[in-house]
Design an enzyme around this catalytic site. Structure first.
Site, PDB file in Angstrom:
ATOM      1  N   ASP A 162       3.049   3.508  14.614  1.00 20.66           N
ATOM      2  CA  ASP A 162       2.819   2.986  13.266  1.00 20.66           C
ATOM      3  C   ASP A 162       3.877   3.587  12.343  1.00 20.66           C
ATOM      4  O   ASP A 162       3.633   4.571  11.644  1.00 20.66           O
ATOM      5  CB  ASP A 162       1.407   3.383  12.808  1.00 20.66           C
ATOM      6  CG  ASP A 162       0.953   2.629  11.574  1.00 20.66           C
ATOM      7  OD1 ASP A 162       1.662   1.694  11.161  1.00 20.66           O
ATOM      8  OD2 ASP A 162      -0.098   2.977  11.029  1.00 20.66           O
ATOM      9  N   GLU A 217       4.536  -7.581   8.550  1.00 21.81           N
ATOM     10  CA  GLU A 217       3.434  -7.880   7.629  1.00 21.81           C
ATOM     11  C   GLU A 217       3.817  -8.834   6.501  1.00 21.81           C
ATOM     12  O   GLU A 217       4.845  -8.678   5.846  1.00 21.81           O
ATOM     13  CB  GLU A 217       2.899  -6.573   7.026  1.00 21.81           C
ATOM     14  CG  GLU A 217       1.644  -6.769   6.203  1.00 21.81           C
ATOM     15  CD  GLU A 217       0.761  -5.534   6.192  1.00 21.81           C
ATOM     16  OE1 GLU A 217      -0.167  -5.500   5.375  1.00 21.81           O
ATOM     17  OE2 GLU A 217       0.983  -4.613   6.993  1.00 21.81           O
ATOM     18  N   LYS A 246       1.375  -9.866  10.693  1.00 16.46           N
ATOM     19  CA  LYS A 246       0.240  -9.125  10.130  1.00 16.46           C
ATOM     20  C   LYS A 246      -0.256  -9.804   8.862  1.00 16.46           C
ATOM     21  O   LYS A 246       0.530 -10.093   7.959  1.00 16.46           O
ATOM     22  CB  LYS A 246       0.654  -7.689   9.792  1.00 16.46           C
ATOM     23  CG  LYS A 246       0.570  -6.727  10.945  1.00 16.46           C
ATOM     24  CD  LYS A 246       1.083  -5.366  10.567  1.00 16.46           C
ATOM     25  CE  LYS A 246      -0.005  -4.426  10.134  1.00 16.46           C
ATOM     26  NZ  LYS A 246       0.505  -3.057   9.935  1.00 16.46           N
ATOM     27  N   PHE A 285      -9.440  -0.190  10.631  1.00 15.46           N
ATOM     28  CA  PHE A 285      -8.876   1.036  10.056  1.00 15.46           C
ATOM     29  C   PHE A 285      -9.848   2.207  10.150  1.00 15.46           C
ATOM     30  O   PHE A 285     -10.535   2.531   9.186  1.00 15.46           O
ATOM     31  CB  PHE A 285      -8.498   0.780   8.589  1.00 15.46           C
ATOM     32  CG  PHE A 285      -7.139   0.138   8.410  1.00 15.46           C
ATOM     33  CD1 PHE A 285      -6.675  -0.826   9.291  1.00 15.46           C
ATOM     34  CD2 PHE A 285      -6.326   0.512   7.359  1.00 15.46           C
ATOM     35  CE1 PHE A 285      -5.423  -1.412   9.125  1.00 15.46           C
ATOM     36  CE2 PHE A 285      -5.072  -0.071   7.176  1.00 15.46           C
ATOM     37  CZ  PHE A 285      -4.616  -1.029   8.059  1.00 15.46           C
TER      38      PHE A 285
END
Length: 338
Positions: A28, A107, A143, A190
């Site tokens: 990430d 994203e 995303k 998350f």
């Protein structure tokens, strides 16, 4: 032949190496050095990570090239900035794809989170840029925020365009069910941010991994998906501790920041498979179906999910605005020959 017992060999292996036997590890980060060091299968970025990386001197050339591209497209300043942003996001994706064998997640701007058509259009633009660079659809995940509109955009992109989607900013079981029903490729619940909320809003200030609200949320979603045979896979995200990560060993994928990857690579404690299809099949869960009105009501029933989704969208939007400001300043200095 080695004289060492399997237990001894396992103790010599890092926790990260052991984890990779049960779960696909994803980095990430927008920092290519971290990818080189920890050798994940896939990598994922977001506007905040791209903003941080764009400020690093070693990535200035990517920003400069993106600005040249944006300016060459012409149009208003806003259009040039938008084209620069798109190019920059894809440029980081392309660099990452040189370093990972799998996929990169790129994203869509969080400011489009409630605009289904806008999200679809932006995704198609990203994919056109990847195609131009010779990258197949199989190596890219788009995303999208897990709003109702984002989930429907994901459904359309998957069904009509064969574009794989990664649904992000996911905090509720309700969001996860809607994503599964939309047949998207992957979701990113998350875990860390869920736990953050409970520490901030309840009397509990610490949780053991097995009782961590974020871990429990990802576990329930994983079990639901596997019990009922959904094709959507689960990628746990936003981790704060290695304990949270180890408690989810066996999850389809886990996306980890460089700090956690570093800690896991130095740790040599034994990793046990915590999630599995067999365990999921034995779970006592009922299948549910959600229309839009059900989704909105059920999601609204979770103050944590409502707050964290809104906060996540706002934070990514702020960083997207900061990135635009950085681009405008750089664009101006390049035009002035500085």
């Amino acid at each position: 032949m080695s004289s060492q017992s399997p237990d001894k060999r396992r103790k010599m292996e890092s926790t990260l190496d052991q984890l990779k036997k049960y779960t696909v590890v994803v980095a990430d980060t927008g920092d290519f050095n971290a990818i080189d060091e920890y050798k994940p299968q896939d990598a994922t970025t977001n506007p905040s990570l791209i903003l941080a990386a764009a400020k690093m001197p070693e990535y200035t050339h990517l920003l400069d090239e993106a600005i040249e591209f944006g300016v060459s497209k012409g149009g208003t300043e806003e259009e040039q900035v938008a084209n620069t942003m798109d190019k920059l996001f894809v440029s980081f994706g392309l660099e990452i794809l040189k370093k990972v064998p799998g996929r990169v997640s790129t994203e869509v701007d969080a400011r489009l989170s409630f605009d289904k058509e806008g999200m679809v259009a932006k995704a198609l633009k990203f994919m056109a840029l990847y195609k131009e660079a010779g990258i197949s659809k199989e190596r890219v995940l788009i995303k999208l925020s897990s709003t109702w509109e984002g989930i429907q955009a994901g459904k359309e992109l998957e069904e009509k365009h064969g574009i794989h989607c990664n649904m992000t900013l996911l905090f509720s079981f309700t969001q996860a069910v809607a994503c599964a029903e939309a047949n998207v490729t992957l979701i990113s619940p998350f875990a860390g941010r869920i736990c953050d909320w409970y520490k901030e809003n309840t009397d509990r200030k610490s949780f053991e991994p097995h009782e961590d609200p974020g871990v429990l949320s990802v576990t329930k979603i994983y079990n639901y998906y596997k019990k009922f045979g959904y094709k959507t896979v689960v990628m746990g995200a936003s981790f704060r501790t290695t304990g949270q990560v180890k408690a989810l060993a066996g999850c389809d994928l886990l996306t980890l920041p460089p700090k956690i990857l570093a800690e896991l690579s130095k740790d040599h404690s034994t990793v046990t498979e915590m999630l599995s299809v067999e365990k999921a099949k034995a779970c006592d869960l009922e299948k549910i179906h959600l229309e839009e009105k059900d989704f909105r009501w059920e999601h609204n029933e979770s103050p944590m999910a409502v707050e964290k989704l809104s906060e996540g969208i706002r934070k990514f939007a702020v960083d997207a605005f900061k990135l635009e400001t950085l681009i405008k300043e750089k664009m101006l200095s390049m035009k002035n020959g500085q």
